[in-house]
Design a protein around this motif. Structure first.
Motif, PDB file in Angstrom:
ATOM      1  N   GLU A   1      38.068 -17.423  20.869  1.00 39.52           N
ATOM      2  CA  GLU A   1      37.752 -18.325  19.763  1.00 39.52           C
ATOM      3  C   GLU A   1      36.694 -19.344  20.162  1.00 39.52           C
ATOM      4  OE1 GLU A   1      42.215 -18.137  17.711  1.00 39.52           O
ATOM      5  OE2 GLU A   1      41.630 -19.808  19.002  1.00 39.52           O
ATOM      6  N   CYS A   2      36.824 -19.877  21.376  1.00 40.89           N
ATOM      7  CA  CYS A   2      35.823 -20.842  21.843  1.00 40.89           C
ATOM      8  C   CYS A   2      34.464 -20.182  21.998  1.00 40.89           C
ATOM      9  CB  CYS A   2      36.271 -21.459  23.164  1.00 40.89           C
ATOM     10  SG  CYS A   2      37.662 -22.613  23.026  1.00 40.89           S
ATOM     11  N   ARG A   3      34.441 -18.995  22.556  1.00 43.81           N
ATOM     12  CA  ARG A   3      33.169 -18.308  22.761  1.00 43.81           C
ATOM     13  C   ARG A   3      32.507 -17.944  21.419  1.00 43.81           C
ATOM     14  NH1 ARG A   3      30.299 -19.553  26.702  1.00 43.81           N
ATOM     15  NH2 ARG A   3      31.335 -19.447  28.716  1.00 43.81           N
ATOM     16  N   ASP A   4      33.294 -17.453  20.476  1.00 43.05           N
ATOM     17  CA  ASP A   4      32.715 -17.113  19.174  1.00 43.05           C
ATOM     18  C   ASP A   4      32.130 -18.343  18.492  1.00 43.05           C
ATOM     19  OD1 ASP A   4      33.439 -14.516  19.550  1.00 43.05           O
ATOM     20  OD2 ASP A   4      35.205 -14.567  18.236  1.00 43.05           O
ATOM     21  N   SER A   5      32.840 -19.445  18.583  1.00 40.66           N
ATOM     22  CA  SER A   5      32.348 -20.666  17.934  1.00 40.66           C
ATOM     23  C   SER A   5      31.125 -21.221  18.652  1.00 40.66           C
ATOM     24  CB  SER A   5      33.462 -21.711  17.896  1.00 40.66           C
ATOM     25  OG  SER A   5      34.549 -21.256  17.114  1.00 40.66           O
ATOM     26  N   LEU A   6      31.072 -21.093  19.968  1.00 41.21           N
ATOM     27  CA  LEU A   6      29.888 -21.538  20.699  1.00 41.21           C
ATOM     28  C   LEU A   6      28.656 -20.719  20.309  1.00 41.21           C
ATOM     29  CD1 LEU A   6      31.297 -22.248  24.283  1.00 41.21           C
ATOM     30  CD2 LEU A   6      30.367 -23.916  22.667  1.00 41.21           C
ATOM     31  N   VAL A   7      28.848 -19.427  20.069  1.00 44.65           N
ATOM     32  CA  VAL A   7      27.728 -18.600  19.609  1.00 44.65           C
ATOM     33  C   VAL A   7      27.227 -19.093  18.252  1.00 44.65           C
ATOM     34  CG1 VAL A   7      27.076 -16.284  18.820  1.00 44.65           C
ATOM     35  CG2 VAL A   7      28.412 -16.570  20.917  1.00 44.65           C
ATOM     36  N   ASP A   8      28.200 -19.441  17.380  1.00 46.26           N
ATOM     37  CA  ASP A   8      27.802 -19.903  16.041  1.00 46.26           C
ATOM     38  C   ASP A   8      27.120 -21.270  16.070  1.00 46.26           C
ATOM     39  OD1 ASP A   8      28.824 -17.626  14.899  1.00 46.26           O
ATOM     40  OD2 ASP A   8      30.792 -18.499  14.476  1.00 46.26           O
ATOM     41  N   ILE A   9      27.555 -22.126  16.980  1.00 47.35           N
ATOM     42  CA  ILE A   9      27.017 -23.489  16.998  1.00 47.35           C
ATOM     43  C   ILE A   9      25.757 -23.610  17.850  1.00 47.35           C
ATOM     44  CG2 ILE A   9      28.211 -24.464  19.016  1.00 47.35           C
ATOM     45  CD1 ILE A   9      28.892 -26.889  17.287  1.00 47.35           C
ATOM     46  N   SER A  10      25.491 -22.605  18.675  1.00 44.26           N
ATOM     47  CA  SER A  10      24.373 -22.710  19.619  1.00 44.26           C
ATOM     48  C   SER A  10      23.011 -22.912  18.949  1.00 44.26           C
ATOM     49  CB  SER A  10      24.341 -21.471  20.524  1.00 44.26           C
ATOM     50  OG  SER A  10      24.098 -20.301  19.758  1.00 44.26           O
ATOM     51  N   PRO A  11      22.734 -22.330  17.770  1.00 42.19           N
ATOM     52  CA  PRO A  11      21.408 -22.591  17.165  1.00 42.19           C
ATOM     53  C   PRO A  11      21.172 -24.068  16.867  1.00 42.19           C
ATOM     54  CG  PRO A  11      22.432 -20.681  16.154  1.00 42.19           C
ATOM     55  CD  PRO A  11      23.479 -21.324  17.010  1.00 42.19           C
ATOM     56  N   TYR A  12      22.218 -24.818  16.577  1.00 41.73           N
ATOM     57  CA  TYR A  12      22.052 -26.236  16.282  1.00 41.73           C
ATOM     58  C   TYR A  12      21.699 -27.029  17.541  1.00 41.73           C
ATOM     59  CZ  TYR A  12      24.321 -25.158  11.828  1.00 41.73           C
ATOM     60  OH  TYR A  12      24.633 -24.645  10.595  1.00 41.73           O
ATOM     61  N   LEU A  13      22.199 -26.549  18.698  1.00 41.01           N
ATOM     62  CA  LEU A  13      21.930 -27.266  19.942  1.00 41.01           C
ATOM     63  C   LEU A  13      20.564 -26.933  20.504  1.00 41.01           C
ATOM     64  CD1 LEU A  13      25.121 -27.420  19.710  1.00 41.01           C
ATOM     65  CD2 LEU A  13      25.084 -27.676  22.194  1.00 41.01           C
TER      66      LEU A  13
ATOM     67  N   ARG B   1      26.547 -33.376  23.040  1.00 40.13           N
ATOM     68  CA  ARG B   1      25.756 -32.711  22.008  1.00 40.13           C
ATOM     69  C   ARG B   1      26.635 -31.917  21.046  1.00 40.13           C
ATOM     70  NH1 ARG B   1      19.872 -30.530  23.984  1.00 40.13           N
ATOM     71  NH2 ARG B   1      19.227 -32.356  25.189  1.00 40.13           N
ATOM     72  N   LEU B   2      27.687 -31.311  21.571  1.00 38.75           N
ATOM     73  CA  LEU B   2      28.593 -30.566  20.703  1.00 38.75           C
ATOM     74  C   LEU B   2      29.246 -31.490  19.681  1.00 38.75           C
ATOM     75  CD1 LEU B   2      30.394 -28.101  23.181  1.00 38.75           C
ATOM     76  CD2 LEU B   2      28.928 -27.474  21.251  1.00 38.75           C
ATOM     77  N   ARG B   3      29.701 -32.647  20.151  1.00 39.85           N
ATOM     78  CA  ARG B   3      30.344 -33.580  19.243  1.00 39.85           C
ATOM     79  C   ARG B   3      29.368 -34.042  18.142  1.00 39.85           C
ATOM     80  NH1 ARG B   3      34.980 -36.093  20.012  1.00 39.85           N
ATOM     81  NH2 ARG B   3      34.952 -35.664  22.244  1.00 39.85           N
ATOM     82  N   HIS B   4      28.152 -34.305  18.545  1.00 41.58           N
ATOM     83  CA  HIS B   4      27.139 -34.739  17.577  1.00 41.58           C
ATOM     84  C   HIS B   4      26.796 -33.604  16.610  1.00 41.58           C
ATOM     85  CE1 HIS B   4      23.665 -36.840  15.953  1.00 41.58           C
ATOM     86  NE2 HIS B   4      22.917 -35.780  16.237  1.00 41.58           N
ATOM     87  N   THR B   5      26.692 -32.390  17.128  1.00 42.12           N
ATOM     88  CA  THR B   5      26.302 -31.250  16.302  1.00 42.12           C
ATOM     89  C   THR B   5      27.382 -30.901  15.288  1.00 42.12           C
ATOM     90  OG1 THR B   5      24.989 -30.375  18.137  1.00 42.12           O
ATOM     91  CG2 THR B   5      25.544 -28.851  16.357  1.00 42.12           C
ATOM     92  N   VAL B   6      28.644 -31.009  15.686  1.00 47.14           N
ATOM     93  CA  VAL B   6      29.733 -30.738  14.751  1.00 47.14           C
ATOM     94  C   VAL B   6      29.666 -31.696  13.569  1.00 47.14           C
ATOM     95  CG1 VAL B   6      32.247 -30.825  14.462  1.00 47.14           C
ATOM     96  CG2 VAL B   6      31.259 -29.659  16.440  1.00 47.14           C
ATOM     97  N   ALA B   7      29.312 -32.939  13.840  1.00 45.09           N
ATOM     98  CA  ALA B   7      29.158 -33.909  12.756  1.00 45.09           C
ATOM     99  C   ALA B   7      28.016 -33.514  11.835  1.00 45.09           C
ATOM    100  CB  ALA B   7      28.921 -35.298  13.331  1.00 45.09           C
ATOM    101  N   GLU B   8      26.915 -32.997  12.396  1.00 48.98           N
ATOM    102  CA  GLU B   8      25.782 -32.563  11.573  1.00 48.98           C
ATOM    103  C   GLU B   8      26.158 -31.358  10.713  1.00 48.98           C
ATOM    104  OE1 GLU B   8      22.572 -31.814  14.188  1.00 48.98           O
ATOM    105  OE2 GLU B   8      21.987 -33.928  14.363  1.00 48.98           O
ATOM    106  N   ILE B   9      26.907 -30.444  11.295  1.00 45.76           N
ATOM    107  CA  ILE B   9      27.325 -29.266  10.535  1.00 45.76           C
ATOM    108  C   ILE B   9      28.185 -29.684   9.347  1.00 45.76           C
ATOM    109  CG2 ILE B   9      28.720 -27.159  10.636  1.00 45.76           C
ATOM    110  CD1 ILE B   9      27.854 -26.847  13.542  1.00 45.76           C
ATOM    111  N   GLY B  10      28.982 -30.738   9.556  1.00 45.91           N
ATOM    112  CA  GLY B  10      29.803 -31.239   8.467  1.00 45.91           C
ATOM    113  C   GLY B  10      28.994 -31.735   7.295  1.00 45.91           C
ATOM    114  N   HIS B  11      27.736 -32.113   7.549  1.00 48.41           N
ATOM    115  CA  HIS B  11      26.866 -32.569   6.462  1.00 48.41           C
ATOM    116  C   HIS B  11      26.075 -31.415   5.848  1.00 48.41           C
ATOM    117  CE1 HIS B  11      27.542 -36.382   8.677  1.00 48.41           C
ATOM    118  NE2 HIS B  11      27.483 -36.917   7.454  1.00 48.41           N
TER     119      HIS B  11
END
Length: 370
Positions: A291-303, A323-333
């Motif tokens: 689950e962590c690896r799949d989500s990291l693949v999905d979030i990696s373009p934002y980083l 950066r992950l914490r900041h990016t998750v907040a951006e995805i929420g927007h």
């Protein structure tokens, strides 16, 4: 001495558990009966238990039962090798050996019943060996034990030389224990002959032989359970490590699950007992990694910012966590993914453990920042 009862009891319980999973396994059944006989005979060598049995069943009963159990122990040990190696031939020989052990058991029982009760009330050291029945009781049992234990030690040594560790280590321990028991029985038989003929044997020598036999039984029990116990210990260590790593991955998993709840896999079992079972612990551990690896693949373009995507690969765990914490907040927007996926928190090699450690390092950084 009562503390050492734990080892025979643990050995018997472990083999009984294995027998429940393979009830038609003849060699395993022979091992269970062997260990059960050995485990029951060991307490009868202690004064406290022997006195209690003699009080209920009469003088000498504990000594007789102990020796019969020892005869059964070595007989079932021989059966293990016969069933394992020779098939039908071994089964026929096992039946012949059964006749021999029954004759020996009947003979020493008759000897024990035809002497005055106090003659067998004491120990091997204090027994009056000038009485022929007493000498036959100890000598007959001792000679059969010497024969059976010697054969078993020979077979065990043969298999130990053919095996690899950790099985070889356990077999060598069992072979040494069996050989020491055979030597002890041979010395006891010689002592019986000397004392029956009127000679004297120093008490320290007889006490030393008795201690040798008891310690040899413990070494034998330790040997036959060594490989299984080692496997259980290794399994327990893996269980503890996976439980610990599962908890350490919680901060990273919770952050990523917030952004990608669809990546959270459905649990295979919802039972309360599955939380502690080894299979359930390992399953949850590997599911969390996926689950962590799949989500990291999905979030990696934002980083991977437009400037330098390769720089993301070299981020320290603390920087990546921020950066992950900041990016998750951006995805929420609802910000769109700016580019293609890139690998995150990857180990340099193909080692699975190193890869998990990279995830744990980022998760620990998230926990520290929180």
């Amino acid at each position: 001495m009562e503390f050492f009862l734990l080892l025979p009891a643990a050995a018997v319980m472990w083999k009984l558990y294995q027998l429940t999973r393979a009830p038609h396994d003849a060699p395993l059944r022979a091992v269970v009966l062997c260990l059960l006989s050995a485990g029951l005979s060991y307490p009868l060598a202690m004064n406290r238990f022997a006195t209690a049995v003699d009080t209920v069943a009469g003088y000498g009963a504990a000594k007789l039962i102990q020796n019969v159990l020892l005869l059964l122990m070595v007989y079932f040990l021989m059966c293990f090798y016969l069933y394992s190696a020779d098939g039908q031939v071994g089964r026929r020989r096992a039946r012949r050996e059964a006749v021999v052990v029954v004759l020996v058991a009947v003979a020493i029982t008759v000897a024990a019943e035809t002497v005055p009760h106090p003659a067998l009330a004491g120990s091997f050291i204090t027994a009056d060996m000038t009485i022929t029945q007493v000498a036959f009781f100890y000598g007959g049992a001792g000679l059969y034990l010497m024969y059976a234990l010697g054969m078993a030690a020979y077979w065990t040594r043969k298999y130990a030389r053919m095996s690899r560790r950790p099985h070889a280590t356990g077999l060598w321990m069992a072979a040494i224990g069996l050989g020491a028991m055979a030597v002890g029985c041979a010395i006891r038989a010689a002592i019986v002959a000397i004392r029956w003929s009127g000679g004297n044997v120093p008490r320290p020598l007889m006490s030393g032989v008795a201690s040798l036999v008891l310690l040899s039984i413990l070494l034998f029990l330790a040997g036959v359970t060594y490989s299984g116990a080692r496997a259980r210990i290794a399994s327990a260590r893996l269980w503890l490590r996976h439980r610990r790593d599962h908890r350490r991955l919680s901060p990273l998993w919770e952050l990523l699950a917030q952004a990608y709840p669809e990546n959270v896999l459905r649990p295979a079992s919802a039972s309360a007992g599955d939380r502690w079972r080894a299979r359930g612990v390992h399953r949850r551990y590997h599911r969390r990694i996926v689950e962590c690896r799949d989500s990291l693949v999905d979030i990696s373009p934002y980083l991977a910012c437009a400037g330098d995507g390769n720089a993301v690969l070299e981020l320290a765990p603390a920087e990546l966590a921020a950066r992950l914490r900041h990016t998750v907040a951006e995805i929420g927007h609802g910000d769109p993914a700016p580019r293609q996926a890139v690998p995150l928190a990857m180990a340099l090699g193909d080692d699975r453990r190193s890869d998990v450690q990279q995830l744990i390092a980022v998760s620990d950084a998230l926990r520290t920042a929180t």
